[in-house]
Scaffold this active site. Structure first.
Site, mmCIF file in Angstrom:
data_model
loop_
_atom_site.group_PDB
_atom_site.id
_atom_site.type_symbol
_atom_site.label_atom_id
_atom_site.label_comp_id
_atom_site.label_asym_id
_atom_site.label_seq_id
_atom_site.Cartn_x
_atom_site.Cartn_y
_atom_site.Cartn_z
ATOM 1 N N VAL A 98 0.833 -1.208 0.000
ATOM 2 C CA VAL A 98 0.000 0.000 0.000
ATOM 3 C C VAL A 98 0.869 1.260 0.000
ATOM 4 C CG1 VAL A 98 -1.971 -1.146 1.078
ATOM 5 C CG2 VAL A 98 -0.227 -0.083 2.534
ATOM 6 N N ASP A 99 2.189 1.086 0.094
ATOM 7 C CA ASP A 99 3.067 2.265 0.075
ATOM 8 C C ASP A 99 3.231 2.780 -1.356
ATOM 9 O OD1 ASP A 99 5.511 1.213 -1.260
ATOM 10 O OD2 ASP A 99 5.701 -0.055 0.508
ATOM 11 N N HIS A 114 -4.088 -4.078 -2.916
ATOM 12 C CA HIS A 114 -4.621 -3.886 -1.560
ATOM 13 C C HIS A 114 -4.832 -2.408 -1.229
ATOM 14 C CE1 HIS A 114 -3.056 -8.148 -0.317
ATOM 15 N NE2 HIS A 114 -4.180 -8.178 -0.995
ATOM 16 N N CYS A 122 -14.281 7.326 1.946
ATOM 17 C CA CYS A 122 -15.481 7.226 2.776
ATOM 18 C C CYS A 122 -15.747 5.755 3.085
ATOM 19 C CB CYS A 122 -16.671 7.831 2.021
ATOM 20 S SG CYS A 122 -18.239 7.525 2.854
ATOM 21 N N CYS A 143 -16.830 12.043 6.568
ATOM 22 C CA CYS A 143 -16.792 12.277 5.126
ATOM 23 C C CYS A 143 -17.505 13.602 4.834
ATOM 24 C CB CYS A 143 -17.506 11.127 4.413
ATOM 25 S SG CYS A 143 -17.762 11.416 2.660
ATOM 26 N N PRO A 210 14.603 -14.040 0.393
ATOM 27 C CA PRO A 210 15.690 -14.691 1.142
ATOM 28 C C PRO A 210 15.252 -15.979 1.825
ATOM 29 C CG PRO A 210 15.036 -12.618 2.202
ATOM 30 C CD PRO A 210 14.266 -12.719 0.927
#
Ligand code: OAD
Length: 240
Positions: A98-99, A114, A122, A143, A210
């Protein structure tokens, strides 16, 4: 197979799709969900933080936790793997993250399965949505259109993925030659099911992680290294 073999597979591909998870941003200092003892989820019950029920029970707890994550992301910078991906025009990006670190590295048209933590929407889905300042995240507020609570524009447990992002992800993954799976435990569905979609479409699957993960069994080539170590090498012949 070696890193050089994987690099050759990618160099010879026409359509590459990256499918990333929290491990892509780990070297930017953003904690993953499931690995570390102090990861974002381990201190709290995830269903209290990232679910409609948790938001209804204690909206301030949820918004404060997202506020901390937003400030962490605002203070972070893209790493070598974000930059290598962003500088590679042959790659389409599908992410569970989400970044906005891929975008800040210069990538465009990133498909966020995501949602995105850099916006609020809202909660009643009246359609109102706005970008927020991640360095100074908002507190609880209604909102402005319908008065329902505002909330982060991310997908919570028990919620559907955004239909447009899902359709876009399916479309690119069904038609890719290589799916480059980076830094995901590949245990959260339906997103993790996209690896199988790629295989059914005949794509080779290259995994960078990894550790062993849910993608290990689907990998044609698995590179056991961090994203920052492996991705710039894998894409070196394809970067601008
Ligand atoms: P996870 O935290 O489940 O998995 C992170 C993966 O990254 C693990 O497999 C690690 O081994 C790997 N990893 C750690 N450091 C790495 C590095 N430097 N380079 C490469 N890989 C590294 O995160 P996700 O798979 O993204 O959903 O989790 C999927 C979803 O679970 C998230 O999108 C979130 C959560 O529920 C929602 O918020 C809806």
């Amino acid at each position: 197979m070696s890193l050089d073999d994987a690099r050759a597979v990618l160099t010879n591909a026409t359509r590459i799709t990256s499918f990333s998870g929290a491990g892509l941003s780990a070297e930017s200092g953003i904690a993953t969900f499931r690995d570390t003892p102090d990861s974002h989820w381990s201190r709290y019950d995830p269903t209290r933080l990232a679910s409609p029920e948790g938001f209804a029970d204690d909206p301030d707890l949820v918004l404060n936790w997202y506020g901390d994550r937003r400030r962490d992301i605002a203070a972070a910078s893209p790493n070598d793997a974000h930059r290598a991906l962003a500088n590679c025009p042959a790659v389409t990006h599908v992410t569970q993250n989400v970044d906005d670190l891929l975008e800040r590295a210069g990538a465009s048209d990133v498909i966020h399965l995501h949602g995105t933590i850099g916006a609020d929407r809202c909660h009643a889905e009246c359609g109102f949505r706005e970008t927020i300042d991640m360095a100074d995240p908002p507190h609880r507020r209604p909102c402005p259109t319908c008065g329902a609570p505002m909330r982060p524009a991310v997908v919570w447990f028990g919620e559907m993925l955004p239909a447009d992002a899902w359709e876009a992800a399916l479309s690119t993954i069904e038609h890719c030659d290589v799916l480059l799976v980076i830094g995901t435990s590949a245990v959260v569905y339906p997103a993790a099911g996209l690896i199988d979609v790629a295989r059914q479409g005949g794509a080779r699957v290259v995994v960078v992680n990894p550790e062993a993960s849910g993608a290990t069994g689907d990998a044609d080539i698995e590179i056991r290294a961090t994203a920052g170590e492996a991705v710039p090498i894998l894409l070196a012949d394809l970067t601008q």
